[in-house]
Design an enzyme around this catalytic site. Structure first.
Site, PDB file in Angstrom:
ATOM      1  N   GLU A  63       1.975   3.653 -32.309  1.00 14.45           N
ATOM      2  CA  GLU A  63       2.178   5.009 -31.765  1.00 14.45           C
ATOM      3  C   GLU A  63       1.578   5.152 -30.362  1.00 14.45           C
ATOM      4  O   GLU A  63       1.061   6.198 -29.981  1.00 14.45           O
ATOM      5  CB  GLU A  63       1.675   6.069 -32.748  1.00 14.45           C
ATOM      6  N   GLY A  64       1.680   4.070 -29.619  1.00 17.32           N
ATOM      7  CA  GLY A  64       1.182   4.036 -28.250  1.00 17.32           C
ATOM      8  C   GLY A  64      -0.119   3.269 -28.191  1.00 17.32           C
ATOM      9  O   GLY A  64      -1.118   3.680 -28.789  1.00 17.32           O
TER      10      GLY A  64
END
Ligand code: COS
Length: 380
Positions: A363-364
């Site tokens: 998620e990043g």
């Protein structure tokens, strides 16, 4: 400013703690070793209301605030980070986007079962060549009148084989680059949808991670979320909330490891006294406790801003970046405090150390969070 949890938030914490200890702890080592998805436990999480915590009760959700979600994620992640990521994906990446941007028909059909946890969802953005550079989507959706014909491959999909409902991102107009990306709801079992190989991972081994292949997959037009070209904006908005969920997961992994290390340090005797009486261990415990508290405050602040309807893009990136770095550092120290015992599965901390690593990646990555934070600073 009030640093106390409300009675409702405390009740959520207690319920999540009891569930984790009673139903996730037994078997967590075996599930990790054999890479078994906690299917029965995830169903129970649905029955207890953890799978659609923030969704409006009219769509079968819990109608709770984001602080309650962070609190529950922390408790569940202390014990089983694999069950926690299934919960985070369903709440943050699937339910939230559907509730915020879906049509009422989409919510009736898809959000209701997702929010009550009778089924769970997956978020399909990453591709073999589009991870951090999420704009480089190669999956193509061609307009065929009443439906789209979709071809492409998605990678690293959490809940890849166990989900029933998938949010899929694809290019509907490649010439427009990221402004040509659209989002769709896909049901498992549709023709042209193949679940690829299961990933054999370092950590969160109970989490179900697969690649997905789409070959002439037909998606009805009514399953597009928002307008054509809205997909990238939607993905970014969803990931703001997703990063808060992963921040809370990292917080839980860190606090779980800290609690184990603290308890062990009071029991383990060396040189005639518990190791907690040695300053070398005391300083480690002090740093762990302080850093976890700071991570928790960043999570609560991002959750607070989200519930106020204020911009929290940078706040959730800060929470994720900091909490994931704390998770990595704390779990390494927890293994160190346990000495040789920390290196074997029975004591749980080696698993938490392996689980912590993914929170700096998915998620990043930590590097992407720094991009998000610095851009926000420079825009001000
Ligand atoms: N909310 C809403 N919109 C956002 C946004 C956010 N948090 N962040 C970016 N956007 C919008 C921008 O406003 C821009 O829109 P316009 O072109 O209409 O102005 C668009 O998205 C593109 O933004 P930008 O030009 O900043 O794109 P970049 O390619 O430079 O990348 C980052 C932006 C790095 C932030 C983005 O690609 C990203 O988050 N990457 C990581 C993706 C990720 O988490 N992957 C893991 C997959 S899920 S496990």
């Amino acid at each position: 400013m009030d640093f106390e949890l409300t009675e409702e938030q405390q009740a959520v914490r207690d319920a999540a703690r009891e569930f984790s200890r009673n139903q996730l702890l037994p078997g967590v080592i075996e599930r990790d070793t054999q890479a078994i998805f906690p299917e029965e436990q995830v169903r129970e999480m649905g029955r207890l209301g953890f799978m659609g915590m923030m969704v409006d009760p009219k769509y079968n959700g819990g109608g709770m605030d984001s602080i309650s979600y962070v609190v529950a994620m922390e408790e569940i992640s202390k014990i089983d980070a694999s069950a926690a990521v299934c919960m985070s994906v369903n709440n943050s990446l699937v339910c939230w986007g559907l509730e915020k941007y879906g049509t009422d028909a989409q919510k009736q059909k898809y959000l209701k079962p997702l929010a009550m946890g009778s089924v769970h969802g997956a978020f399909c953005l990453s591709e073999p060549e589009a991870g951090s550079d999420a704009t480089s989507q190669k999956t193509i959706a061609v307009d065929k009148g009443d439906h789209y014909l979709v071809n492409g491959t998605k990678n690293w999909i959490t809940n890849g084989s166990t989900a029933s409902i998938y949010l899929v991102f694809a290019q509907t107009d490649p010439a427009k680059l990221h402004k040509g990306i659209s989002a769709f709801i896909v049901e498992k079992g549709w023709g042209g949808f193949t679940v690829g190989k299961k990933e054999d991972k370092l950590g969160i081994r109970g989490s179900d991670t697969h690649s997905l292949m789409f070959t002439d997959l037909k998606i009805p037009k009514e399953n597009r979320i928002g307008e054509e070209g809205f997909g990238f904006h939607l993905a970014m908005k969803i990931l703001d909330g997703g990063r808060l969920g992963i921040a809370a997961q990292a917080l839980g992994i860190a606090s779980g490891a800290y609690e184990l290390a603290l308890a062990y340090s009071k029991e383990r005797i060396t040189f005639g006294k518990p190791i907690s009486q040695h300053q070398a261990i005391q300083f480690k415990l002090a740093d762990m406790c302080m850093e976890i508290e700071a991570a928790r405050m960043l999570c609560y602040k991002a959750a607070f801003l989200k519930d106020q309807g204020r911009d929290y893009t940078s706040a959730s990136a800060m929470a994720k970046l900091f909490a994931s770095e704390v998770a990595m550092k704390t779990t390494i120290e927890a293994v160190q405090i346990h000495g040789g015992y920390g290196y074997v599965k029975e004591y749980h901390v080696e698993r938490l150390m392996r689980d912590a690593k993914i929170t700096q990646i998915y998620e990043g990555t930590s590097e992407i969070q720094r991009i998000v934070i610095s851009r926000s600073i420079l825009r001000q």
